[in-house]
Design a protein around this motif. Structure first.
Motif, PDB file in Angstrom:
ATOM      1  N   ARG A  19       4.509   2.573 -17.701  1.00  0.00           N
ATOM      2  CA  ARG A  19       4.379   4.261 -18.243  1.00  0.00           C
ATOM      3  C   ARG A  19       4.486   4.932 -16.805  1.00  0.00           C
ATOM      4  O   ARG A  19       3.609   4.612 -15.828  1.00  0.00           O
ATOM      5  N   ILE A  20       5.392   5.846 -16.691  1.00  0.00           N
ATOM      6  CA  ILE A  20       5.556   6.475 -15.486  1.00  0.00           C
ATOM      7  C   ILE A  20       5.043   7.995 -15.740  1.00  0.00           C
ATOM      8  O   ILE A  20       5.557   8.747 -16.652  1.00  0.00           O
ATOM      9  N   LEU A  21       4.472   8.547 -14.898  1.00  0.00           N
ATOM     10  CA  LEU A  21       3.874  10.005 -14.741  1.00  0.00           C
ATOM     11  C   LEU A  21       4.624  10.657 -13.398  1.00  0.00           C
ATOM     12  O   LEU A  21       4.543  10.248 -12.307  1.00  0.00           O
ATOM     13  N   VAL A  22       5.408  11.670 -13.805  1.00  0.00           N
ATOM     14  CA  VAL A  22       6.129  12.455 -12.763  1.00  0.00           C
ATOM     15  C   VAL A  22       5.046  13.897 -12.470  1.00  0.00           C
ATOM     16  O   VAL A  22       5.259  14.628 -13.479  1.00  0.00           O
ATOM     17  N   TRP A  23       4.430  13.875 -11.608  1.00  0.00           N
ATOM     18  CA  TRP A  23       3.681  14.990 -11.313  1.00  0.00           C
ATOM     19  C   TRP A  23       4.204  15.996 -10.290  1.00  0.00           C
ATOM     20  O   TRP A  23       4.630  15.780  -8.968  1.00  0.00           O
ATOM     21  N   GLY A  24       4.688  17.170 -10.926  1.00  0.00           N
ATOM     22  CA  GLY A  24       5.669  18.042 -10.251  1.00  0.00           C
ATOM     23  C   GLY A  24       6.935  17.797 -10.788  1.00  0.00           C
ATOM     24  O   GLY A  24       7.866  17.087 -10.342  1.00  0.00           O
ATOM     25  N   ALA A  25       7.293  18.674 -12.033  1.00  0.00           N
ATOM     26  CA  ALA A  25       8.618  18.505 -12.653  1.00  0.00           C
ATOM     27  C   ALA A  25       9.675  19.554 -12.108  1.00  0.00           C
ATOM     28  O   ALA A  25      10.299  20.048 -12.957  1.00  0.00           O
ATOM     29  N   GLY A  26       9.377  19.787 -10.838  1.00  0.00           N
ATOM     30  CA  GLY A  26      10.583  20.807 -10.186  1.00  0.00           C
ATOM     31  C   GLY A  26      11.808  20.242  -9.925  1.00  0.00           C
ATOM     32  O   GLY A  26      12.673  19.536 -10.693  1.00  0.00           O
ATOM     33  N   ALA A  78       0.503  20.730 -18.560  1.00  0.00           N
ATOM     34  CA  ALA A  78      -0.212  21.366 -17.243  1.00  0.00           C
ATOM     35  C   ALA A  78      -1.275  20.230 -16.903  1.00  0.00           C
ATOM     36  O   ALA A  78      -1.890  19.370 -17.673  1.00  0.00           O
ATOM     37  N   PRO A  79      -1.619  20.411 -15.538  1.00  0.00           N
ATOM     38  CA  PRO A  79      -2.670  19.472 -15.011  1.00  0.00           C
ATOM     39  C   PRO A  79      -3.917  19.091 -15.930  1.00  0.00           C
ATOM     40  O   PRO A  79      -4.417  18.017 -16.046  1.00  0.00           O
ATOM     41  N   ASN A  80      -4.269  20.382 -16.316  1.00  0.00           N
ATOM     42  CA  ASN A  80      -5.916  20.432 -17.040  1.00  0.00           C
ATOM     43  C   ASN A  80      -5.756  19.675 -18.530  1.00  0.00           C
ATOM     44  O   ASN A  80      -6.727  19.738 -18.972  1.00  0.00           O
ATOM     45  N   ASP A  81      -4.406  19.942 -18.985  1.00  0.00           N
ATOM     46  CA  ASP A  81      -4.090  19.219 -20.344  1.00  0.00           C
ATOM     47  C   ASP A  81      -3.930  17.792 -20.392  1.00  0.00           C
ATOM     48  O   ASP A  81      -3.949  17.320 -21.545  1.00  0.00           O
ATOM     49  N   LEU A  82      -3.642  17.326 -19.160  1.00  0.00           N
ATOM     50  CA  LEU A  82      -3.189  15.635 -19.271  1.00  0.00           C
ATOM     51  C   LEU A  82      -4.620  15.108 -19.403  1.00  0.00           C
ATOM     52  O   LEU A  82      -5.593  14.983 -19.099  1.00  0.00           O
ATOM     53  N   GLU A  83      -4.294  13.905 -20.445  1.00  0.00           N
ATOM     54  CA  GLU A  83      -5.030  12.673 -20.690  1.00  0.00           C
ATOM     55  C   GLU A  83      -4.376  11.628 -20.420  1.00  0.00           C
ATOM     56  O   GLU A  83      -3.113  11.292 -20.851  1.00  0.00           O
ATOM     57  N   GLY A  84      -4.944  10.355 -20.223  1.00  0.00           N
ATOM     58  CA  GLY A  84      -4.526   9.219 -20.013  1.00  0.00           C
ATOM     59  C   GLY A  84      -4.462   8.728 -18.517  1.00  0.00           C
ATOM     60  O   GLY A  84      -4.444   9.403 -17.721  1.00  0.00           O
ATOM     61  N   VAL A  85      -4.098   7.319 -18.630  1.00  0.00           N
ATOM     62  CA  VAL A  85      -3.965   6.422 -17.283  1.00  0.00           C
ATOM     63  C   VAL A  85      -2.587   5.949 -17.112  1.00  0.00           C
ATOM     64  O   VAL A  85      -1.854   5.493 -17.997  1.00  0.00           O
ATOM     65  N   TRP A  86      -2.048   6.018 -15.697  1.00  0.00           N
ATOM     66  CA  TRP A  86      -0.521   5.473 -15.728  1.00  0.00           C
ATOM     67  C   TRP A  86      -0.635   4.483 -14.743  1.00  0.00           C
ATOM     68  O   TRP A  86      -1.241   4.580 -13.774  1.00  0.00           O
ATOM     69  N   ASP A  87       0.199   3.622 -14.673  1.00  0.00           N
ATOM     70  CA  ASP A  87       0.601   2.562 -13.671  1.00  0.00           C
ATOM     71  C   ASP A  87       1.205   3.233 -12.476  1.00  0.00           C
ATOM     72  O   ASP A  87       1.138   2.746 -11.409  1.00  0.00           O
ATOM     73  N   THR A  88       2.410   3.917 -12.762  1.00  0.00           N
ATOM     74  CA  THR A  88       3.124   4.553 -11.790  1.00  0.00           C
ATOM     75  C   THR A  88       3.192   6.062 -11.837  1.00  0.00           C
ATOM     76  O   THR A  88       3.501   6.757 -12.914  1.00  0.00           O
ATOM     77  N   ILE A  89       2.735   6.615 -10.773  1.00  0.00           N
ATOM     78  CA  ILE A  89       3.022   8.060 -10.611  1.00  0.00           C
ATOM     79  C   ILE A  89       3.885   8.654  -9.383  1.00  0.00           C
ATOM     80  O   ILE A  89       3.730   8.068  -8.377  1.00  0.00           O
TER      81      ILE A  89
END
Length: 357
Positions: A19-26, A78-89
């Motif tokens: 699972r991949i999380l992209v932090w900053g979707a600009g 939004a950052p404050n609404d996120l739940e869960g854990v990711w392998d790759t960010i």
């Protein structure tokens, strides 16, 4: 002995369950997230801009530009609404927001996970401080993209995509990240010298920041013979600090670190400028993100966040960097509205008597 990250075939190290999380979707993160999600990867996006998040939720993430146009549904939070854990960010925020974002994402990173910095500057240092060196990976990216409006990213042109462990080692996870990013750009490659690429990008970046002092395009400034002495002085100062740090700066997309070294001759310098002009002519991105921060968004740029580490190292090594100091000072004045974007600003970089006036 197994294959190195460079030798493993495309996709061989990618696990479909990752699972991949992209932090900053600009500009950077939005482009990567849309492509990876379209390729079938489990990608979630996070962004601090509420309007951008809502637009992605409502309509999907739209990619426009000369390469291709498509709209891709992507889960966005939004950052404050996120739940869960990711392998790759993939961390894709601007450098001045790195420390805050790294602290916010840490609870969402698996114990054996990794944060990959898809940013400009030496953000790996701040990331490592927040999540640990063992969970930090570096990357160098040089493709062109801009956020045009909430939910819409203009992908203007491809550029280098290089990934590496911050200690230079080969690893299974490096092969995995390379395989993932090849779903975005098949030219993505691993390196054992990621710091060399990051220093090379800062040399090139000093030129790009200087273009933002004017209203002209990237090409317009880089091809100007009148501007090249000031631009050369900037890149040379960055390369001098890199050399003092024992780093072999790497070249890419026309930027030749050796040309801007102490022994670089004018023909090599002009050849590098001409190659950078040719590279940027092929992109539909005409101005830098720094220029857009100033002229379009009217907000603080990344200048101080990106160049502060270099200025600090220069002081430690006793290396004078007056041109870099003036660049940062001028950017600060322009972004605050105290100084207009004009060609005269480039002359002030070159004027050794200008100081910080």
């Amino acid at each position: 002995m197994g294959l190195s990250a460079r030798e493993r075939p495309l996709g061989s190290a990618f696990k479909s369950g990752d699972r991949i999380l992209v932090w900053g979707a600009g500009a950077i993160g939005g482009t990567v997230a849309a492509y990876l999600r379209r390729a079938g990867l489990d990608v979630t996006a996070v962004d601090a801009n509420a309007a951008h998040v809502q637009a992605i939720r409502n309509r999907g993430l739209a990619i426009t530009g000369p390469i291709e146009t498509f709209t891709q549904p992507v889960p966005a939070f939004a950052p404050n609404d996120l739940e869960g854990v990711w392998d790759t960010i993939f961390l894709c925020v601007k450098a001045l927001h790195t420390a805050t974002a790294a602290r916010q994402l840490e609870p969402h990173l698996a114990a054996d996970g990794v944060v990959v910095s898809l940013q400009n500057g030496f953000n790996e240092l701040a990331i490592a401080e927040a999540v640990g060196r063992g969970r930090t990976m570096g990357a160098f990216i040089n493709f062109g993209a801009d956020v045009l409006e909430p939910g819409v990213v203009h992908f203007g042109g491809r550029g280098a995509v290089v990934i590496g462990e911050i200690d230079g080692r080969d690893s299974e996870r490096l092969a995995r990240i390379v395989a993932v990013l090849r779903r975005f750009d098949q030219g993505a490659v691993p390196t054992d010298n990621i710091w060399g690429y990051l220093w090379g990008k800062m040399g090139y970046g000093s030129l790009l920041f200087a273009t933002a002092l004017t209203e002209a395009s990237i090409v317009g400034v880089l091809e100007s013979r009148e501007a090249r002495p000031a631009l050369t002085a900037l890149a040379r100062e960055v390369m001098a600090v890199a050399k003092a740090e024992g780093v072999k700066a790497m070249g890419f997309n026309g930027y030749d670190p050796e040309a801007f070294g102490a022994a670089g001759a004018r023909p090599a310098i002009d050849a590098s400028f001409d190659a950078m002009v040719a590279f940027n002519r092929r992109s539909a991105k005409t101005h830098t993100g720094v220029w857009r921060d100033i002229a379009v968004h009217h907000r603080q740029t990344e200048a101080e966040a990106q160049f502060a580490p270099i200025l600090l190292l220069a002081r430690r090594h006793g290396i004078p960097v007056p041109h870099l100091q003036r660049l940062v000072s001028l950017i600060r004045e322009v972004e605050s509205g105290a100084r207009p974007q004009t060609w005269d600003n480039l002359a002030r970089i070159a004027d050794s008597s200008a100081g910080d006036r």
